[in-house]
Design a protein around this motif. Structure first.
Motif, PDB file in Angstrom:
ATOM      1  N   THR A 184       0.879 -23.599  33.225  1.00  0.00           N
ATOM      2  CA  THR A 184       1.452 -23.158  31.958  1.00  0.00           C
ATOM      3  C   THR A 184       0.356 -23.009  30.906  1.00  0.00           C
ATOM      4  OG1 THR A 184       3.567 -24.166  32.481  1.00  0.00           O
ATOM      5  CG2 THR A 184       3.125 -23.746  30.158  1.00  0.00           C
ATOM      6  N   ASP A 240       6.816 -17.886  33.995  1.00  0.00           N
ATOM      7  CA  ASP A 240       6.386 -19.202  34.469  1.00  0.00           C
ATOM      8  C   ASP A 240       7.417 -19.771  35.437  1.00  0.00           C
ATOM      9  OD1 ASP A 240       4.722 -21.375  34.553  1.00  0.00           O
ATOM     10  OD2 ASP A 240       4.875 -21.860  32.420  1.00  0.00           O
ATOM     11  N   ASP A 241       6.946 -20.494  36.423  1.00  0.00           N
ATOM     12  CA  ASP A 241       7.816 -21.225  37.357  1.00  0.00           C
ATOM     13  C   ASP A 241       8.827 -20.326  38.063  1.00  0.00           C
ATOM     14  OD1 ASP A 241       6.714 -23.812  36.972  1.00  0.00           O
ATOM     15  OD2 ASP A 241       7.751 -23.956  35.050  1.00  0.00           O
ATOM     16  N   ARG A 339      -0.999 -33.913  33.348  1.00  0.00           N
ATOM     17  CA  ARG A 339       0.030 -34.286  32.377  1.00  0.00           C
ATOM     18  C   ARG A 339       0.130 -35.803  32.260  1.00  0.00           C
ATOM     19  NH1 ARG A 339       4.950 -31.422  33.784  1.00  0.00           N
ATOM     20  NH2 ARG A 339       3.827 -29.652  32.937  1.00  0.00           N
TER      21      ARG A 339
HETATM   22 MG    MG Z   1       4.327 -25.435  33.855  1.00  0.00          MG
END
Ligand code: MG
Ligand code: ADP
Length: 474
Positions: A184, A240-241, A339
């Protein structure tokens, strides 16, 4: 307030439970327990869901880190919920001290860490015409803020090429990799760069999930012509995704047509997913082949060196001095994804600022004990294969070989079973690590070991012993 009505209240609790379950999958047990366990949902009224948390600090933290996601999830479950607000106070009502909402507000000037976090999240709701069609970009996700290392250099180079090119160098660019590895971030970076260099071009970024909901809404409101027109007139489309639309046939169909129309006009498309096009189940073959047609770039799991670099860069951005011992400790211990690494750093920093003491190795260990335990438990498929091979006295190579003799096939099945249980790898990924076997073979192994464990005490004890040796709990 609708909460006195039993049906409304149980629907609300049900929706909240769904949001929570998604979030737990997304952020892991440790972070979930820290931040979501103490939350409670108070009411849903006039499209606004109210959540309460015990402290002001938690409210700020959640507002920065999770609020947009909570809001998107809730809206996906019940589209009438358009806004989520967080208040400080007890769940029984009364005692609301202050609120944070996911909607843009002007924050008073202030420089405390938690305030800065909240401001950062508000800044991300900047308005831009293309954002009506897409989703807002996070101002922090730029190329400048992206730390490049071996595991991501290919994807990064491809993203840069696309961002800087006038004519699509490859179409589409398809980036894939595990959760939290920077997909992302890179997509936003491309979009930021494009908008900066070519302010007049329409650059639209959104998740595949959002694309689907928009499409469904257009269908319902009989505005599909508008929908098509809008998406087919953008200069750059970033989705995205895309694994999300696997198995969602009409959305795939629509995406496929949008895709073709844009490629034909020479417009750049960038996509991301958690797996390579060939490995996403439930994706139509013609879409797969289209996706494979451009450039497919994968992001690998982080290395120790990359994690060190990322920590240093993030600490700098936060304006904090991170002792090298602590940096090394975090890079060593939080190996899962960026993350979580970022979350760990934020927690250490927030703690130190709250109690007004410098960051040390001891306090870091203390603040992160739950997270560290969770990370300690993670083993790799290679470790599992090695341990199981040792235990049964076979060669590790037999984990990959085609030999079907029971003396090697059974241990191999046990290793597959343990890989499924102890790692977060998907069935196709596990299959690949076992000599390129199909995911159905892995599925069969998992089932078989489960069955044998039920009926054969010795077998069950063997499996259990291995599981404990590999760090599985319970
Ligand atoms: Mg992402
Ligand atoms: P994904 O989309 O692959 O799940 P994200 O792009 O959301 O992952 O990244 C998760 C977090 O980690 C984000 O805050 C992002 O800024 C950060 N991050 C990931 N990779 C890097 C990197 N190489 N350098 C700096 N930050 C990174």
């Amino acid at each position: 307030m609708g909460t006195s009505d039993v049906n409304v209240s149980s629907a609300m609790d049900g929706e909240w439970a769904q949001v929570c379950s998604h979030m737990r999958d997304e952020i892991g047990d440790a972070a979930f327990d820290s931040w979501f366990k103490p939350m409670s949902v108070r009411s849903v009224d006039g499209g606004v869901a109210m959540i309460s948390v015990p402290t002001r600090f938690m409210r700020d933290w959640i507002a920065n880190n999770y609020l947009e996601q909570i809001q998107a999830l809730w809206c996906a479950i019940n589209k009438q919920v358009t806004n989520v607000e967080i208040s400080v106070g007890n769940a029984q009502g009364g005692g609301i001290l202050s609120q944070a909402s996911a909607q843009a507000q002007k924050a008073p000037p202030s420089s405390s860490f938690s305030d800065r976090l909240v401001q950062a999240s508000r800044a991300s709701v900047l308005q831009n015409p293309a954002e009506e069609l897409g989703a807002p970009l996070d101002p922090r996700y730029t190329f400048e803020n992206f730390v490049v290392g071996k595991p991501n250099e290919f994807a990064h180079a491809a993203a840069k090429r696309v961002a800087e090119a006038d004519i699509p160098p490859f179409n589409p660019l398809f980036m894939y990799g595990g959760v939290g590895l920077g997909k992302t971030h890179l997509m936003h970076a491309i979009a930021h760069h494009m908008r900066e260099v070519h302010p007049t071009r329409t650059v639209v970024y959104l998740s595949a999930e959002k694309f689907m909901y928009r499409f469904i809404r257009a269908l319902r409101e009989q505005k599909t012509v508008d929908f098509k027109e809008q998406f087919r007139s953008v200069d750059m489309l970033l989705i995205d995704d895309v694994q999300f639309i696997a198995g969602k046939d009409s959305t795939q169909e629509e995406l496929f047509h949008t895709f073709n129309a844009l490629v034909d006009q020479g417009r750049q498309i960038v996509l991301s997913a958690d797996k390579s096009p060939s490995d996403i189940e439930g994706l139509e073959d013609r879409l797969k082949s289209r996706l494979n047609h451009g450039l497919v770039a994968d992001l690998h799991a982080t290395t120790y060196e990359l994690r060190l670099g990322i920590l240093q860069s993030k600490a700098e951005q936060l304006g904090v001095e991170l002792p090298i011992k602590v940096t090394e400790f975090l890079a060593h211990k939080i190996a899962s994804n960026v993350r979580e690494l970022e979350g760990a750093l934020n927690r250490v920093v927030a703690h130190s600022q709250l109690v007004g003491r410098p960051i040390t190795l001891e306090t870091s260990q203390e603040v992160l004990h739950d997270l560290l335990r969770a990370n300690d438990r993670r083993v790799t498929i290679e470790e599992i294969q090695k341990k199981v091979a040792e235990h049964f006295n076979i060669r590790v190579a037999d984990m990959h070989s085609a030999r079907r003799a029971r003396s090697v096939a059974r241990p191999r099945q046990i290793a597959m079973f343990l890989s499924k249980q102890l790692t977060s790898r998907s069935l196709p990924e596990i299959g690949r690590k076992f000599g390129g076997r199909d995911h159905t073979t892995v599925m069969h192994a998992v089932k078989k070991v489960g069955e044998l464990s039920l009926h054969d005490q010795d077998f069950a004890e063997d499996v259990e012993l291995l599981r404990r040796m590999l760090g599985g709990v319970g």
